[in-house]
Design a protein around this motif. Structure first.
Motif, PDB file in Angstrom:
ATOM      1  N   THR A   1      -0.469 -12.384   5.128  1.00 32.84           N
ATOM      2  CA  THR A   1      -0.242 -10.939   5.060  1.00 32.84           C
ATOM      3  C   THR A   1      -0.206 -10.466   3.612  1.00 32.84           C
ATOM      4  O   THR A   1      -0.855  -9.478   3.242  1.00 32.84           O
ATOM      5  N   VAL A   2       0.554 -11.190   2.775  1.00 35.09           N
ATOM      6  CA  VAL A   2       0.627 -10.830   1.358  1.00 35.09           C
ATOM      7  C   VAL A   2      -0.733 -11.023   0.696  1.00 35.09           C
ATOM      8  O   VAL A   2      -1.158 -10.205  -0.134  1.00 35.09           O
ATOM      9  N   LEU A   3      -1.428 -12.104   1.042  1.00 34.29           N
ATOM     10  CA  LEU A   3      -2.746 -12.343   0.464  1.00 34.29           C
ATOM     11  C   LEU A   3      -3.716 -11.226   0.822  1.00 34.29           C
ATOM     12  O   LEU A   3      -4.493 -10.759  -0.025  1.00 34.29           O
ATOM     13  N   GLU A   4      -3.667 -10.770   2.057  1.00 32.47           N
ATOM     14  CA  GLU A   4      -4.525  -9.658   2.464  1.00 32.47           C
ATOM     15  C   GLU A   4      -4.181  -8.392   1.686  1.00 32.47           C
ATOM     16  O   GLU A   4      -5.073  -7.634   1.264  1.00 32.47           O
ATOM     17  N   ASP A   5      -2.887  -8.160   1.480  1.00 29.49           N
ATOM     18  CA  ASP A   5      -2.469  -6.974   0.722  1.00 29.49           C
ATOM     19  C   ASP A   5      -2.916  -7.062  -0.741  1.00 29.49           C
ATOM     20  O   ASP A   5      -3.326  -6.056  -1.338  1.00 29.49           O
ATOM     21  N   LEU A   6      -2.842  -8.268  -1.331  1.00 29.40           N
ATOM     22  CA  LEU A   6      -3.291  -8.438  -2.710  1.00 29.40           C
ATOM     23  C   LEU A   6      -4.795  -8.246  -2.833  1.00 29.40           C
ATOM     24  O   LEU A   6      -5.284  -7.648  -3.803  1.00 29.40           O
ATOM     25  N   ASN A   7      -5.536  -8.736  -1.847  1.00 21.13           N
ATOM     26  CA  ASN A   7      -6.987  -8.512  -1.847  1.00 21.13           C
ATOM     27  C   ASN A   7      -7.310  -7.030  -1.733  1.00 21.13           C
ATOM     28  O   ASN A   7      -8.211  -6.519  -2.413  1.00 21.13           O
ATOM     29  N   ALA A   8      -6.564  -6.340  -0.863  1.00 17.84           N
ATOM     30  CA  ALA A   8      -6.790  -4.900  -0.708  1.00 17.84           C
ATOM     31  C   ALA A   8      -6.464  -4.151  -1.998  1.00 17.84           C
ATOM     32  O   ALA A   8      -7.173  -3.207  -2.377  1.00 17.84           O
TER      33      ALA A   8
ATOM     34  N   LEU B   1       4.421  -5.983  -3.762  1.00 17.99           N
ATOM     35  CA  LEU B   1       3.822  -6.782  -2.691  1.00 17.99           C
ATOM     36  C   LEU B   1       4.390  -8.189  -2.617  1.00 17.99           C
ATOM     37  O   LEU B   1       4.381  -8.804  -1.552  1.00 17.99           O
ATOM     38  N   THR B   2       4.873  -8.702  -3.743  1.00 15.06           N
ATOM     39  CA  THR B   2       5.300 -10.106  -3.784  1.00 15.06           C
ATOM     40  C   THR B   2       6.803 -10.296  -3.726  1.00 15.06           C
ATOM     41  O   THR B   2       7.261 -11.420  -3.471  1.00 15.06           O
ATOM     42  N   GLN B   3       7.581  -9.262  -3.933  1.00 12.38           N
ATOM     43  CA  GLN B   3       9.028  -9.437  -3.951  1.00 12.38           C
ATOM     44  C   GLN B   3       9.656  -9.444  -2.572  1.00 12.38           C
ATOM     45  O   GLN B   3      10.699 -10.057  -2.357  1.00 12.38           O
ATOM     46  N   GLY B   4       9.047  -8.768  -1.620  1.00 16.09           N
ATOM     47  CA  GLY B   4       9.664  -8.660  -0.305  1.00 16.09           C
ATOM     48  C   GLY B   4       9.750  -9.983   0.427  1.00 16.09           C
ATOM     49  O   GLY B   4      10.806 -10.413   0.861  1.00 16.09           O
ATOM     50  N   GLY B   5       8.610 -10.668   0.531  1.00 18.11           N
ATOM     51  CA  GLY B   5       8.587 -11.919   1.273  1.00 18.11           C
ATOM     52  C   GLY B   5       8.667 -11.683   2.777  1.00 18.11           C
ATOM     53  O   GLY B   5       8.745 -10.554   3.269  1.00 18.11           O
ATOM     54  N   VAL B   6       8.665 -12.773   3.519  1.00 18.26           N
ATOM     55  CA  VAL B   6       8.738 -12.702   4.974  1.00 18.26           C
ATOM     56  C   VAL B   6      10.183 -12.463   5.396  1.00 18.26           C
ATOM     57  O   VAL B   6      11.109 -13.060   4.850  1.00 18.26           O
ATOM     58  N   ARG B   7      10.367 -11.597   6.358  1.00 19.48           N
ATOM     59  CA  ARG B   7      11.708 -11.353   6.869  1.00 19.48           C
ATOM     60  C   ARG B   7      12.274 -12.631   7.469  1.00 19.48           C
ATOM     61  O   ARG B   7      11.581 -13.341   8.201  1.00 19.48           O
ATOM     62  N   PRO B   8      13.542 -12.947   7.197  1.00 21.50           N
ATOM     63  CA  PRO B   8      14.124 -14.199   7.700  1.00 21.50           C
ATOM     64  C   PRO B   8      13.986 -14.374   9.207  1.00 21.50           C
ATOM     65  O   PRO B   8      13.668 -15.463   9.679  1.00 21.50           O
TER      66      PRO B   8
END
Length: 262
Positions: free
Chosen positions: A88-95, A117-124
């Motif tokens: 998900t983060v990779l897709e957002d960075l590509n976008a 984009l990188t600080q949030g991370g996956v929700r626990p």
């Protein structure tokens, strides 16, 4: 003052620093090196660079940007952590990179968007649920019973906890795989010993799947086949060492417990 590539976008050093931030972020969420190199080249050219020389491997990046006046600006960055896989983060960075190439962003704003984009991370909650689902379903896929699947899901929860809370304190992925697999292996053996009827091998294989570096190994093969043999070989060696540590950890668990008669 250093000349700018595009008016109002920032100095070459500031822009190149942003590019390095983006490349590091992509590497740590599972991007292959060819994708990172291509992205940085396209972004540099979009901002007006005359030429971009980008060299990326799994643990380091070297980028040289040739300015329109002929000067070269070079930055090197070490990427200490292999990170994980977050598509998900990779897709957002590509976008973000595509949007930035279409409509240039100032260096300050680009840095802010990368951090966002990188600080949030996956929700626990999602991380724990995903680990339980993956471990349980793999156990069922390999022939386990529903009770085996539920047991594997519980230990998948433990593996996710270790990954979230202990992995950052153990930057060496091989050591983490060794210790975590040994701890989980001992726990599974004791669990099966006190709850007869469960299948040790089926539960173990379901939880092993959470630690196998499948994405990294796939990227290693891809890097090699698309013309980056150095990066591919390095990543392949890393994944083989991680897998060996994983196997050694479970083997040590059986040795420590003696299998408890199993």
């Amino acid at each position: 003052m250093a000349p700018v590539l595009e008016p109002g976008m920032g100095t070459p050093d500031a822009l190149l620093h942003c590019f390095m931030d983006l490349g590091e972020a992509m590497l740590t969420v599972g991007a292959d090196v060819n994708r990172v190199e291509d992205t940085l080249i396209r972004m540099g050219m979009a901002y007006g660079a005359a030429r971009m020389n980008v060299f990326v491997i799994t643990s380091s990046m070297v980028v040289t940007m040739t300015l329109p006046d002929g000067r070269d600006v070079t930055q090197t960055r070490r990427v200490p952590s292999p990170g994980g896989t977050d598509m998900t983060v990779l897709e957002d960075l590509n976008a973000l990179s595509r949007r930035c190439c279409a409509c240039l962003l100032p260096a300050e704003r680009l840095t802010a968007e990368i951090k966002a984009l990188t600080q949030g991370g996956v929700r626990p909650l999602w991380a724990y649920c995903g680990s339980m689902l993956a471990a349980g379903s793999c156990t069922l896929f390999f022939g386990g019973t529903p009770a085996d699947g539920l047991s594997a899901a519980l230990f998948g929860l433990a593996i996710c906890y270790l990954q979230r809370h202990f992995s950052p304190a153990c930057p060496n992925r091989m050591v983490f795989n060794l210790l975590s697999s040994m701890a989980v292996g001992v726990s599974i053996i004791l669990w099966v010993h006190f709850l007869p009827g469960l299948q040790l091998d089926k539960i173990s294989i379901g939880d092993i799947m959470l630690l196998i570096p499948g994405m990294a190994m796939t990227n290693a093969v891809r890097d090699t086949m698309i013309g980056s043999p150095i990066a591919g070989a390095m990543r392949l060696i890393e994944t083989l060492l991680w897998a060996a540590a994983l196997a050694l950890g479970f083997m040590s668990a059986f040795w420590l417990t003696g299998g408890i008669g199993l």
